[in-house]
Design a protein around this motif. Structure first.
Motif, PDB file in Angstrom:
ATOM      1  N   TYR A   1      93.884 -84.281   2.642  1.00 31.43           N
ATOM      2  CA  TYR A   1      94.385 -84.320   1.262  1.00 31.43           C
ATOM      3  C   TYR A   1      94.584 -82.918   0.703  1.00 31.43           C
ATOM      4  O   TYR A   1      95.623 -82.612   0.131  1.00 31.43           O
ATOM      5  N   ASP A   2      93.578 -82.055   0.900  1.00 27.36           N
ATOM      6  CA  ASP A   2      93.649 -80.716   0.307  1.00 27.36           C
ATOM      7  C   ASP A   2      94.718 -79.836   0.947  1.00 27.36           C
ATOM      8  O   ASP A   2      95.309 -78.992   0.280  1.00 27.36           O
ATOM      9  N   HIS A   3      94.970 -80.011   2.240  1.00 24.35           N
ATOM     10  CA  HIS A   3      95.896 -79.106   2.934  1.00 24.35           C
ATOM     11  C   HIS A   3      97.266 -79.711   3.232  1.00 24.35           C
ATOM     12  O   HIS A   3      98.227 -78.981   3.360  1.00 24.35           O
ATOM     13  N   HIS A   4      97.328 -80.999   3.419  1.00 30.16           N
ATOM     14  CA  HIS A   4      98.597 -81.585   3.871  1.00 30.16           C
ATOM     15  C   HIS A   4      99.282 -82.433   2.809  1.00 30.16           C
ATOM     16  O   HIS A   4     100.463 -82.245   2.529  1.00 30.16           O
ATOM     17  N   VAL A   5      98.513 -83.348   2.218  1.00 30.63           N
ATOM     18  CA  VAL A   5      99.133 -84.246   1.244  1.00 30.63           C
ATOM     19  C   VAL A   5      99.437 -83.488  -0.057  1.00 30.63           C
ATOM     20  O   VAL A   5     100.576 -83.501  -0.545  1.00 30.63           O
ATOM     21  N   LEU A   6      98.446 -82.788  -0.578  1.00 25.15           N
ATOM     22  CA  LEU A   6      98.658 -82.023  -1.814  1.00 25.15           C
ATOM     23  C   LEU A   6      99.777 -80.993  -1.618  1.00 25.15           C
ATOM     24  O   LEU A   6     100.669 -80.845  -2.468  1.00 25.15           O
TER      25      LEU A   6
END
Ligand code: SAH
Length: 209
Positions: free
Chosen positions: A45-50
């Motif tokens: 979530y922190d590196h790819h989705v966001l």
């Protein structure tokens, strides 16, 4: 996830559930084909989705916009974007068939109706044009421009002219030097949207089509 919900407070329950499903889906898929480095799955979530969804700070797409994700790999930025823009059409392509198999399965599991994945190189796409090309960590900007330009529609349907959005890290100055002077570009530093260390040297570059 918290940061994502702050960025996009208007998401429907279904969209939130689709985003929440990504971690388990990718963990499962990654056992078969490595699309996200094993170490990085915990940071999905922190590196790819966001990362993929910061585009929402730059542009809001009109319904029916056509977007190509060039070199989608495991589906970034295309899959998170397709979740938050259900009325935008996406084609996700990659030159490697294995990755497209993963993306295909993710699309089916999420029940996304606005996305197609295809095993093809960008240079080989014929008879289809797009309002925007998006690409993260694929090739140098001069290559991306030469592959994308023939694929952009002339007709404009959005507030920002049709063009390329390229997610870039590291030495962005060097990348900018590869762009011919007559091109119209914008550089969006992602540190303006997040104070995570990860984003301090990351950018989205826009090149007008
Ligand atoms: N965008 C993804 C994957 C990055 S890896 C992410 O950010 O996680 C780069 C991917 O681009 C590889 O899977 C590679 O196969 C693909 N690729 C490179 N050049 C390409 C081209 N010309 N056409 C289609 N795919 C390409």
């Amino acid at each position: 996830m918290e940061k994502i919900l702050q960025l996009l407070p208007q998401l429907s329950q279904q969209q939130v559930e689709q985003l929440e499903a990504l971690k388990d889906l990718y963990t499962r898929m990654n056992e078969k084909v490595n699309v996200i480095s094993r170490k990085d799955i915990d940071n999905i979530y922190d590196h790819h989705v966001l990362h993929s969804l910061f585009i929402n700070n730059i542009i809001s797409f009109t319904n029916g916009t056509d977007i190509l994700d060039l070199g989608t790999g495991g589906g970034f930025p295309g899959i998170p974007m397709a979740i938050i823009y259900p009325d935008v059409r996406f084609l996700l392509v990659d030159g490697r068939g294995k990755k497209i198999m993963v993306v295909q399965e993710i699309i089916e599991e999420l029940g996304l109706k606005n996305v197609t994945a295809k095993h093809i190189r960008a240079e080989e796409i014929k008879n289809r044009k797009f309002d925007y090309v998006v690409c993260r960590a694929v090739a140098s900007i001069d290559k991306l421009i030469s592959w994308s330009r023939p694929l952009l529609k002339n007709k404009q349907n959005n507030a920002i002219p049709n063009g390329i959005f390229a997610w870039k890290g590291g030495n962005v100055k060097k990348e900018l030097e590869l762009i011919p002077r007559h091109e119209y570009t914008e550089t969006y530093p992602l540190k303006e949207y997040s104070n995570y260390e990860y984003y301090q040297e990351k950018y989205i570059l826009y090149i007008q089509g």
